[in-house]
Each structure stands twice: as C-alpha cells, then as structure tokens.
Design an enzyme around this catalytic site. Structure first.
Site, PDB file in Angstrom:
ATOM      1  CG  HIS A  85      -1.642   1.257   1.478  1.00  0.00           C
ATOM      2  ND1 HIS A  85      -2.486   1.896   0.596  1.00  0.00           N
ATOM      3  CD2 HIS A  85      -1.557   2.068   2.569  1.00  0.00           C
ATOM      4  CE1 HIS A  85      -2.904   3.041   1.144  1.00  0.00           C
ATOM      5  NE2 HIS A  85      -2.346   3.158   2.335  1.00  0.00           N
TER       6      HIS A  85
ATOM      7  CG  HIS B 237       0.845   6.939   4.143  1.00  0.00           C
ATOM      8  ND1 HIS B 237       1.224   6.130   3.109  1.00  0.00           N
ATOM      9  CD2 HIS B 237      -0.413   6.556   4.477  1.00  0.00           C
ATOM     10  CE1 HIS B 237       0.237   5.301   2.820  1.00  0.00           C
ATOM     11  NE2 HIS B 237      -0.766   5.525   3.638  1.00  0.00           N
TER      12      HIS B 237
ATOM     13  CD  GLU C 217      -2.767   7.388  13.486  1.00  0.00           C
ATOM     14  OE1 GLU C 217      -3.940   7.067  13.717  1.00  0.00           O
ATOM     15  OE2 GLU C 217      -2.060   8.012  14.296  1.00  0.00           O
ATOM     16  CG  ASP C 218      -1.573   1.371  10.564  1.00  0.00           C
ATOM     17  OD1 ASP C 218      -2.402   1.957  11.291  1.00  0.00           O
ATOM     18  OD2 ASP C 218      -1.727   1.202   9.346  1.00  0.00           O
TER      19      ASP C 218
ATOM     20  CG  ASP D 261      -3.883   6.793   2.407  1.00  0.00           C
ATOM     21  OD1 ASP D 261      -3.446   5.627   2.403  1.00  0.00           O
ATOM     22  OD2 ASP D 261      -4.682   7.234   3.262  1.00  0.00           O
TER      23      ASP D 261
ATOM     24  CG  ASP E  92     -28.611  11.746 -28.077  1.00  0.00           C
ATOM     25  OD1 ASP E  92     -27.774  10.822 -28.222  1.00  0.00           O
ATOM     26  OD2 ASP E  92     -29.803  11.634 -28.354  1.00  0.00           O
TER      27      ASP E  92
END
Ligand code: MN
Length: 733
Positions: free
Chosen positions: A75, A99, A103-104, A166, A286
């Site tokens: 990712h 990035h 957070e992870d 992201d 159209d």
C-alpha cells in the site's frame, strides 16, 4: 509528462474492472516499476534514500496484511508511486512510504526525523493527524466543514497530496473490504476527497475518485450505465466521426493548427446529470463533447471564431474561463454548437499548458526540478497558489518553492468537534468560551469548565483543529468580565458585554427604585400612591419608547434625578385627580455595601459602616457614597440636587477596606509586631507600604479589612499598646 492518476483503471472501460478480479500484488515487480518512475527525475543518491525508507517501512509493517491478503507495504509503495507520478520531491516520497507507520506501528515521529529528516517526519505527522480525525464520524450536512477542517489541518499541500494518493489506492483496492465499510469509505470519498481533488485542480484524480465511489456505492447502476454507454458508443460513432472530421478540416482552413479529440463522458458525470437535471440517458449522452488544443491564447479565440463560423452557437452557453479562470486554476473556452443532425456539441478550447493544468492542477506545477527557474506558467500558478495558500518564502527554484510552500486554504479559521460529532468553524485563536457561545448563548453564559479531547482544561485554552470540545455548565454560573480579555469571536464578545450590561441595568433599576421611593416620600406621598395609572401617564409623557423600568434604571445610573421624577409623578397624580399630599421629611437610602456596580464606596475617603455618609448621584455611574467630611465632596456643593440621604444598614455582612497610617520607631521587628496585633484584632491586611526612610521614625501605610467603625477602633486601640507606635491615623485622601 506524468499526469496524476494516470493509471490504466482510468482509461475508458478499464474502470469496469470488477473488485473481485484484483490480482495479488507482485511486490518485486511493483518495486521495479517504482524505481523506474524515480529514475525519470531523481538523482541516484536521492533514489537510494527513498529505497532505504521503503526498507524501513517494510520492516515496520512486517507481518501486517491488507484486506486483500497482500503484504501491507504494497500500500505505501503504491501511494509513493502516485506521488512519483506527480513528480514530487524526495521528502514527499519518503513520507508517502512511511505515511502509515505512526498510526499502525510503534514508530515515533522522532525516529522518522532522526533517520529521514524533520521535513519528512512533519509530513508523516500531518497525514497521521488527518487519519485520526477521519475516524470521527461526521454528519452528512457537514461535509463542507469536514473538508475545510482537513485542509486547515494539513498546512502543507504535500500532506493533502499524500492523503489523496492514499485514498486513491484504498479506493482502487476497495473491493477486498467488507461491504459496509466499503460504502462508508466510498461515501466519504465522494463527499470529502473528490471535492478536495477538484479544489486543487487534480481533475484526473477527481474523476477517478468519483467513478470508483459510484462503482462501490451503486454497483448495479454503475454496471447498467456502463453497458448502456458502451452500446451507445457504437451508435454514435458515425456522428462523432462526422463532427470530428468537420472540425479537423475547418480549423486548418482558417489557418489554425489544432489537435481535436472526442471527450468520453465519465459514468458518474452521466449519472449525476440524469439525476440532477432529470434527463433521460439518451438526452445526456446525445450531447457530444470535443476538445480542441492549440498553441497559444490568441489561437484559442481564433479557433472559437472559426467554429462559430461553421456551426451556430447555442446562445448563453459561451464561457470564457481564460479571461476569468475557475478558482482551482482551470482555464478554457467553453462553447456549445448546433452540430449536424441538430445535436448539441460541446467544445472546450485550450492551450496545451492549460490542458495540463486542467488534468493535474496543483501537482502540474510542482514537478520536482532542481535546475531551471519557474516557467511562465509556473509563475502564473504561483500567483494562483498565493491566493489559495500562505507562501512562506518566495523562492525562484521549484524544489525550494515546494519545500517552503505551506498550504493554508483557510488561514483564519479552525474546525473543532462537538461531543456529538458536529463540526464548528471558529476564528483562529478561539477558546472554549468562544466555542460555548458558538453552540448556544445559554451554554456560553453558564460555562464554568471544559474538556478538550476528554481532558479538563482551563476555559481560556486556545483550541486547535480537530479538537473535541465538551463544555461543562453550572445553572447559576455567570459570564466573567475577564473573558473579554481572551475571547476571539464577535458573538462571544457581544454576548458577554450584553450580559454584563443587563446585569448592571438590573442593579441600577433596583437602586433607582429605592432612590425614587425615598424621593416620593419627600413629596409627602407613600410609594403606593404612585399607582400603575400614574406611571402610565408619566411614561407616556416621556417619549415613545420609554418604560417604567427605563426611568428607574436612569435614576439608578444618575441620568435622571429621583427628586425631579418624584415631583413630576406627584403632579401627574394631582392632575389625574389624586389628593394633594402633605409634606413629610424624606427617609434615607439604606446602604449595605454589597449592591454591586450601582452603589460604590468612594475610593477617596473609603467609608465604613458607622461613618456619617452622604450619597452623590453621578451621571452614568450610579450612587457614590462618601464620608461626610470627605474633602472631595466640598467641590460638588453647588450640585446639591445630586445629593442623596443615605444611611448604613445596621448589620452589614461584608468587610470594608480602610486605610490607616502608623508612625513608629524605626526598629527591627516593628512591622511584624504591628501585623500580629492587626491579626489579633480580627482584621485582614490587604496591603502595606513603608516609607523608605532610614531615620529614627518610619511611616507604615496599611489597607485593612474591617466590619465597621467600632471594629476599626478596637484594632487601633490594640496597636496603641505597642511601645514603638507613636501615632495612628485613618487615611482619607
Ligand atoms: Mn494509508
């Protein structure tokens, strides 16, 4: 040149890739592709640094998998790939690779700063902050504020670009995500991220985000429409070919070199037009769209002239976005012509550079180059950006330009959450008090404390973007005048002032009533003699908007004299048939010392209960109480009308300030002795000053708190017993 979102999935039917047929990621191959993109514009040493960030990210995310089952690092690698398509600088690429680590994983901002520099760490931190508020729910009606909040939080446009890249990758791989989450993310993309892409002029990205959102929100409608568009394309081929051929012939005839292409309508655009304009599928489809690309601006207008000469333009459809570009920098001429078979033909005319801006927006000017100066177009964009952003340093070269540009699309505002997830926009620098008043005037008037992000904080704390604010109120709390020193919003300021003024008016009205009652007695009447009818006649004679309450407030504030009002009330009463009253001496106003702003004890003589006192009404300031012998009242003798008889309440509950001066022998420890004696007398010292005289005697000035004259006398008697004390006087000046 790279265009944002230039991914196979954006080209025509390729968007029809169904979520379930996403192939597993080949990391080695993806890494090779990424390297190839980098080598197009970066130096080998820069590429080496970026690769080390990839290795770091892969190690940090080791063991984590995406919903698709792919290793997580695929990712950030894809996100960095998009950033490379936009040709952003190495810091942005490193930040894209990292990035999600804050957070992870357990990696901190400091670690990133140590390894990859402060700039990359700031970018990662910025993206992480946005991720945190993303998890807050927002009400649908608040999408606009949510977008502003994101933009205001980002500060640096690269943070937004990384966030958009992201989101793009998450949307491209959304098929692997459970269906409910899929809907939420698609809705959020449509409401929040696609409009941001549009705002920044990232058109290709904007369209792809919309297409993917549409696919995941309404898979069935998407498929039906896709099929219909594909079918119609066959039928239309002949018409399109004919128009295209005419255009390609007519323009060179007029001496114009141009590239002409047909424009495919994207499905979400067709869908939205059908819904919003209540058109049928064929009515939308159209309308044929063409794009004419020429070399410069004068040629744009020449081409327009040539086309209007060939086909009749539809009145009111011509728009000149070259002279007046759209807010996101978009430029083109738009016109609609009546084509062969009477079908409307939409034509956009623009230069190649304008086309590039139209597709890539902000990113198109931020190509990372370290040599040449800003091109003319970049200069223009520079100006455009300046209207959008706060430029910290005007630099000639684009790398530094990028480094120093800080995005602050809404520099004057911050956005915060209520406990229920509503977003409020406030002025930058706003405090919890501003927030409380923004929610409701009553909340502002009753607020006593606040929790910011679940933590108790002082009310004056400055709020930051994304904060969650909870106001704690108390039923009997009132606004504090000190708030005026730090509130930022006009609303809070006005409401606090209004409250304080009303409060003062109430106090003044109460005083006015007492003053008037006294004056009425002076007219030989009882207060009850002035009934509602008398008041009504009196008030009517005062002017259109005056009320009884206004009259009382005016008396309390000293704007009207109680004696005069009383005389007029008496004569109004007599004129109305009331019995003339016999003259009686008027009673005094009782002073208890805690009336508030409407009754004040004069600072010059500082009267205390037991002192003979006199009240003086001063215009706009209410009643000022002096001692009889105060020197300052001698000057106002000629204004006797303003004098009011006042008396102390026999039992006052509060303490009063009084000044005393002590002359004592200048010996060590004398101050301590005096202070101890004052305390023994049951009085508090508010203030003390000492003459800096090194002679035999010294002078001590005290401000004490006493209940009344008898109390003061007791304290002074105690002080006289101290051998060093020669003289004690009460100070009045
Ligand atoms: Mn991510």
């Amino acid at each position: 040149m790279a265009t944002p979102g230039a991914h196979p999935a954006t080209k025509g039917e390729a968007t029809l890739i169904a979520p379930e047929i996403l192939a597993p990621v080949d990391l080695t191959e993806n890494l090779e592709l990424f390297r190839a993109k980098l080598s197009l514009y970066l130096k080998p040493e820069e590429i080496a640094r970026i690769e080390s960030a990839y290795v770091f990210s892969a190690a940090a995310h080791r063991g984590q998998l995406r919903s698709s089952g792919d290793p997580y690092v695929s990712h950030p690698l894809a996100v960095a790939g998009t950033i490379a398509d936009w040709r952003l600088d190495p810091q942005a690429l490193i930040a894209a690779l990292l990035h999600d680590v804050m957070e992870d994983t357990a990696i901190t901002k400091q670690e990133i700063a140590d390894r990859f520099g402060k700039s990359a760490a700031e970018l990662v931190d910025g993206v992480s902050k946005i991720d945190r508020i993303e998890n807050q729910s927002y009400e649908e009606a608040q999408a606009e504020n949510f977008r502003k909040m994101l933009l205001a939080m980002a500060r640096d446009v690269r943070v937004i670009l990384i966030k958009l890249a992201d989101r793009l990758h998450n949307m491209r791989t959304l098929g692997a995500v459970p269906v409910e989450k899929r809907h939420r993310i698609a809705r959020e993309t449509l409401d929040i991220y696609a409009p941001i892409a549009n705002r920044l002029g990232l058109n290709t990205l904007y369209r792809e985000l919309q297409e993917l959102s549409f696919l995941h929100l309404h898979p069935l409608r998407y498929r039906v429409l896709a099929k219909a568009v594909k079918g119609a394309r066959g039928n239309r081929r002949e018409v399109v070919g004919k128009i295209m051929e005419t255009l390609r012939r007519r323009l060179p005839e007029a001496g114009i070199a141009a590239e002409v292409m047909g424009r495919e309508k994207h499905l979400y655009g067709v869908y939205r037009k059908m819904r919003e304009k209540h058109l049928s599928f064929s009515q939308v489809l159209d309308i044929y769209g063409f794009r004419v690309i020429v070399k410069d601006i004068p040629t744009c207008y020449l081409a327009l002239g040539a086309l209007h000469g060939s086909y009749k333009p539809v009145p009111g459809k011509f728009k000149d976005y070259i002279a007046i570009p759209k807010a996101n920098g978009y430029q083109s001429l738009h016109t609609t012509l009546i084509g062969p078979y009477g079908t409307p033909v939409e034509v956009q005319i623009r230069t190649a550079e304008m086309h590039h801006v139209a597709e890539s927006g902000v990113a198109s000017h931020w190509l990372y180059k370290d040599d040449n100066a800003l091109s003319e177009l970049q200069q223009k964009t520079h100006k455009w950006l300046q209207s959008l952003i706060e430029l910290q340093s005007a630099s000639g070269d684009s790398a530094e330009f990028l480094e120093h540009v800080k995005v602050d699309l809404f520099p004057g505002e911050i956005y915060v959450f209520t406990p229920k997830g509503k977003i409020l926009g406030l002025a930058r620098g706003a405090t919890s008090v501003d927030f409380a008043y923004a929610v409701h005037t009553d909340i502002g008037n009753r607020c006593v404390a606040c929790r910011i992000n679940f933590e108790l904080m002082p009310l004056r704390t400055e709020l930051r973007n994304g904060d969650r604010i909870e106001i704690i109120t108390a039923t009997h709390a009132n606004p504090n005048p000190a708030w005026l020193s730090y509130v930022k919003s006009g609303k809070a300021r006005a409401q606090i002032r209004h409250f304080l003024k009303t409060q003062q008016h109430e106090e003044s009205a109460a005083l006015g009533e007492r003053l008037l009652a006294q004056a009425v007695t002076g007219q030989g009447l009882r207060p009850g003699d002035i009934d509602a009818a008398v008041w009504e006649r009196f008030v009517r004679s005062c002017g259109a908007k005056t009320t009884k309450r206004d009259v009382l407030t005016d008396i309390g504030l000293g704007k009207r004299l109680a004696a005069i009002v009383a005389r007029r009330l008496a004569s109004v009463r007599e004129a109305g048939g009331g019995k003339p009253a016999e003259h009686k001496p008027q009673g005094a106003i009782i002073i208890h010392g805690s009336e508030g702003l409407s009754v004040q004890l004069a600072k010059c003589c500082r009267p205390i209960p037991g002192d003979p006192i006199v009240g003086i009404i001063r215009k706009g300031q209410g009643l000022l109480v002096h001692t009889h012998d105060c020197r300052s009242i001698g000057k106002t003798h000629h204004e006797r009308d303003n004098w009011v008889d006042v008396e102390w309440e026999p039992e006052t509950a509060r303490l009063f300030e009084v000044g005393i001066r002590i002359v004592a022998e200048n010996r060590r420890g004398v101050l301590a002795k005096v202070a101890a004696e004052i305390a023994a007398g049951g009085s508090d010292i508010q203030n003390v000053s000492m003459d800096d005289d090194r002679g035999i005697y010294t002078m001590l000035n005290f401000t004490l708190q006493v209940a009344h004259r008898v109390h003061l006398a007791r304290v002074m008697r105690g002080l006289r017993h101290i051998p060093e004390v020669l003289r004690i006087t009460r100070t009045k000046e």
